[in-house]
Design a protein around this motif. Structure first.
Motif, short mmCIF file in Angstrom:
data_model
loop_
_atom_site.label_atom_id
_atom_site.label_comp_id
_atom_site.label_asym_id
_atom_site.label_seq_id
_atom_site.Cartn_x
_atom_site.Cartn_y
_atom_site.Cartn_z
N GLU A 132 87.75 98.13 -39.09
CA GLU A 132 87.56 97.06 -38.11
C GLU A 132 88.86 96.30 -37.83
N ASP B 104 85.92 89.14 -31.71
CA ASP B 104 84.61 89.42 -32.30
C ASP B 104 84.74 90.21 -33.60
N LEU B 105 85.62 91.18 -33.60
CA LEU B 105 85.82 91.98 -34.81
C LEU B 105 86.42 91.13 -35.93
N CYS C 93 86.22 87.86 -36.30
CA CYS C 93 85.23 86.88 -36.76
C CYS C 93 84.19 87.53 -37.66
N THR C 94 83.83 88.78 -37.37
CA THR C 94 82.89 89.50 -38.23
C THR C 94 83.49 89.71 -39.62
N LEU C 95 84.77 90.05 -39.65
CA LEU C 95 85.46 90.21 -40.94
C LEU C 95 85.56 88.88 -41.68
N ARG C 96 85.79 87.82 -40.94
CA ARG C 96 85.87 86.50 -41.58
C ARG C 96 84.54 86.09 -42.18
N GLU C 97 83.47 86.29 -41.42
CA GLU C 97 82.14 85.91 -41.92
C GLU C 97 81.72 86.78 -43.10
N GLY C 98 82.21 88.00 -43.14
CA GLY C 98 81.89 88.88 -44.26
C GLY C 98 82.76 88.66 -45.48
#
Length: 217
Positions: free
Chosen positions: A50, A82-83, A85-90
Motif C-alpha cells: 500500500e 486514502d491509502l 490514511c488507511t495505513l495510519r489507522e491500521g
C-alpha cells in the motif's frame, strides 16, 4: 556525453522521422507516465504494498500538476491520501509521518488551482497540524533520550552509600563565629609571659581553624 547503442539508435530514428525536441520531451513524459501508472497498478495487486502504491499515485499527481492537469492531480492525490490514511489507522504509519503532510499540502495546492479555496485551506491546516505533531514528537524523543541517560547516571552514582554529609552553610558560619568570639574573650594562660607572641599564636590558631572549616558561600 557518450551514448549507448539504444540511445543512439533512438536519436537516429528521431532524426529520420523529423521529430522536434518538444515532441521528444512529450514522448519521454508519456513514457514516464505509463511507467508510473503501471507501477501503481502492480503495487495495487500485491498485498502489503500500500505504501508503494500511494507513492506511485503521488508521483502521478505531481506529473499531472506539472502538466497543468489539476483535475487528474486531485484524483491521484486523493488516492494516495486514502491509502496513507488507511495505513495510519491500521498502525502501520505513525500519525506524524511526513508523507501525510506532503499529500495534504499538494491537495491544498491542487484545490487552490481549481478555485476551491475552503478545501485548500482545510488541507493546508491539516498539513501544518501534522508537521507540528511531527516536530513535537521528535522533541519528545530527544527529551526521552536525555532523561534515560540522566537516569542511568543517577543510578550509577547512587550505589556508593550516603556519601559525605554537606554542612549547612548557616550553621557552619554561626559555629565558626562563636568559636572566634570565645577565642578572643578567653585570656591565654601565657598572656603575661608570651607578650606579642600570644597574639601571633592566637591568630595562627584562628587561621588554622578557618582553613579546616571553611565558610560555605
Amino acid at each position: 556525453e557518450e551514448l549507448d547503442k539504444a540511445e543512439l539508435d533512438e536519436a537516429l530514428e528521431a532524426a529520420r522521422e523529423g521529430r522536434t525536441l518538444a515532441q521528444e520531451a512529450e514522448l519521454v513524459i508519456e513514457t514516464a507516465w505509463e511507467a508510473l501508472e503501471m507501477s501503481a497498478a502492480l503495487h495495487a495487486r500485491q498485498e502489503g504494498h500500500e505504501l508503494q502504491c500511494a507513492e506511485a499515485h503521488e508521483r502521478l499527481g505531481d506529473a499531472s500538476l506539472q502538466n497543468e492537469q489539476p483535475e487528474r492531480a486531485l484524483q491521484e492525490y486523493c488516492q494516495a491520501r486514502d491509502l496513507l490514511c488507511t495505513l495510519r489507522e491500521g498502525g502501520t504509519l505513525p500519525p506524524h509521518d511526513r508523507r501525510l503532510a506532503d499529500v495534504e499540502f499538494y491537495l491544498g495546492v491542487t484545490n487552490l488551482q481549481l478555485g476551491a479555496l475552503d478545501e485548500a485551506k482545510a488541507h493546508y491546516r491539516q498539513a501544518a497540524a501534522t508537521l507540528r505533531l511531527r516536530r513535537a514528537t521528535l522533541l519528545r524523543a530527544s527529551l526521552d533520550e536525555q532523561i534515560a541517560g540522566l537516569e542511568q547516571a543517577v543510578a550509577a552514582g547512587g550505589g556508593g552509600g550516603a556519601g559525605p554529609r554537606r554542612r549547612d552553610s548557616n550553621s557552619g558560619e554561626s559555629w565558626s563565629r562563636s568559636r572566634c568570639t570565645a577565642q578572643k574573650s578567653r585570656p591565654h594562660p601565657r598572656a603575661d609571659c608570651a607578650g606579642g607572641a600570644t597574639s601571633s599564636v592566637a591568630s595562627s590558631a584562628i587561621g588554622l581553624q578557618n582553613s579546616s572549616f571553611p565558610l560555605e558561600t
